[in-house]
Design a protein around this motif. Structure first.
Motif, mmCIF file in Angstrom:
data_model
loop_
_atom_site.group_PDB
_atom_site.id
_atom_site.type_symbol
_atom_site.label_atom_id
_atom_site.label_comp_id
_atom_site.label_asym_id
_atom_site.label_seq_id
_atom_site.Cartn_x
_atom_site.Cartn_y
_atom_site.Cartn_z
ATOM 1 N N HIS A 16 -0.476 -3.644 -7.771
ATOM 2 C CA HIS A 16 -1.225 -2.903 -8.338
ATOM 3 C C HIS A 16 -2.644 -3.483 -7.505
ATOM 4 O O HIS A 16 -2.971 -2.155 -6.880
ATOM 5 C CB HIS A 16 -1.419 -2.763 -9.490
ATOM 6 C CG HIS A 16 0.038 -2.477 -10.152
ATOM 7 N ND1 HIS A 16 0.195 -1.220 -10.173
ATOM 8 C CD2 HIS A 16 0.463 -3.594 -10.991
ATOM 9 C CE1 HIS A 16 0.940 -1.600 -10.947
ATOM 10 N NE2 HIS A 16 2.241 -2.307 -12.062
ATOM 11 N N ALA A 19 -2.295 -2.070 -3.987
ATOM 12 C CA ALA A 19 -2.016 -0.210 -3.852
ATOM 13 C C ALA A 19 -3.918 0.257 -3.949
ATOM 14 O O ALA A 19 -3.764 1.289 -3.242
ATOM 15 C CB ALA A 19 -1.519 0.225 -4.580
ATOM 16 N N LYS A 20 -4.621 -0.536 -4.475
ATOM 17 C CA LYS A 20 -5.858 -0.366 -5.089
ATOM 18 C C LYS A 20 -6.089 -0.675 -4.086
ATOM 19 O O LYS A 20 -7.799 0.318 -3.502
ATOM 20 C CB LYS A 20 -6.492 -1.297 -6.111
ATOM 21 C CG LYS A 20 -7.826 -1.265 -6.149
ATOM 22 C CD LYS A 20 -7.799 -2.066 -7.961
ATOM 23 C CE LYS A 20 -9.646 -1.621 -8.297
ATOM 24 N NZ LYS A 20 -9.502 -1.880 -9.559
ATOM 25 N N GLU A 22 -5.350 -0.961 -0.673
ATOM 26 C CA GLU A 22 -5.202 0.884 0.572
ATOM 27 C C GLU A 22 -5.368 1.136 0.557
ATOM 28 O O GLU A 22 -5.357 2.167 1.435
ATOM 29 C CB GLU A 22 -3.446 -0.344 0.298
ATOM 30 C CG GLU A 22 -3.046 -1.407 1.466
ATOM 31 C CD GLU A 22 -1.785 -1.689 1.580
ATOM 32 O OE1 GLU A 22 -1.062 -0.802 0.276
ATOM 33 O OE2 GLU A 22 -1.081 -2.330 2.145
ATOM 34 N N ARG A 23 -5.620 1.593 -1.128
ATOM 35 C CA ARG A 23 -5.837 3.456 -0.800
ATOM 36 C C ARG A 23 -7.611 3.428 -0.664
ATOM 37 O O ARG A 23 -7.818 4.536 0.030
ATOM 38 C CB ARG A 23 -5.826 3.703 -2.969
ATOM 39 C CG ARG A 23 -5.048 4.172 -2.990
ATOM 40 C CD ARG A 23 -4.912 5.067 -4.404
ATOM 41 N NE ARG A 23 -6.217 4.268 -5.489
ATOM 42 C CZ ARG A 23 -5.467 3.324 -6.680
ATOM 43 N NH1 ARG A 23 -3.854 2.961 -6.358
ATOM 44 N NH2 ARG A 23 -6.201 2.373 -6.968
ATOM 45 N N LYS A 24 -8.539 2.543 -0.476
ATOM 46 C CA LYS A 24 -9.267 1.842 -0.019
ATOM 47 C C LYS A 24 -9.423 1.883 0.836
ATOM 48 O O LYS A 24 -10.625 1.768 1.708
ATOM 49 C CB LYS A 24 -9.776 1.641 -1.309
ATOM 50 C CG LYS A 24 -10.273 1.937 -2.471
ATOM 51 C CD LYS A 24 -11.593 3.491 -2.911
ATOM 52 C CE LYS A 24 -10.907 3.487 -4.116
ATOM 53 N NZ LYS A 24 -11.971 4.757 -4.135
ATOM 54 N N ALA A 103 -12.162 -3.417 -2.744
ATOM 55 C CA ALA A 103 -11.209 -2.013 -3.116
ATOM 56 C C ALA A 103 -12.742 -1.079 -2.530
ATOM 57 O O ALA A 103 -12.718 -0.127 -2.434
ATOM 58 C CB ALA A 103 -11.013 -1.749 -4.188
#
Length: 114
Positions: A16, A19-20, A22-24, A103
């Motif tokens: 999690h 993902a957080k 990498e999304r940013k 992030a």
């Protein structure tokens, strides 16, 4: 009072965090740099903890917490990190706050309080 997060494995939450960030547009290497700064765990030690299913309680018990961690302030999920009484919960909140800042695109030297 014991919180469920204390007995949760770091490995179950790590994806999690990944993902957080990498999304940013941040990298796993940057995430691991932040974790290393806070806990003193190098990449090999972190990977051992992830593979072993270490709980947050065990993870922070084994950590050599950065003395500058006390400089981490602000809110995580509406809770002010500096107002958390339980030492373990405070350490978990420190990690959450650092992941949030990473992030949100804060420069690494600011995230690492340098």
């Amino acid at each position: 009072m014991s919180h469920r997060i204390f007995t949760t494995s770091v490995a179950s939450v790590h994806p999690h965090y990944v993902a957080k960030v990498e999304r940013k547009g941040r990298s796993v290497a940057e995430l691991h740099e932040v974790i290393a700064w806070l806990t003193g765990f190098d990449e090999a030690a972190l990977q051992r903890h992830l593979a072993a299913g270490t709980t947050f309680e065990e993870f922070f018990a084994a950590a050599d917490l950065n003395p500058a961690a006390a400089l981490i302030t602000g809110s995580v999920c509406g809770v002010k990190v500096q107002e958390v009484d339980d030492p373990l919960m405070k350490q978990i909140r420190y990690l959450d706050k650092l992941v949030d800042e990473l992030a949100k695109g804060r420069p690494m030297e600011k995230v690492l309080r340098s």
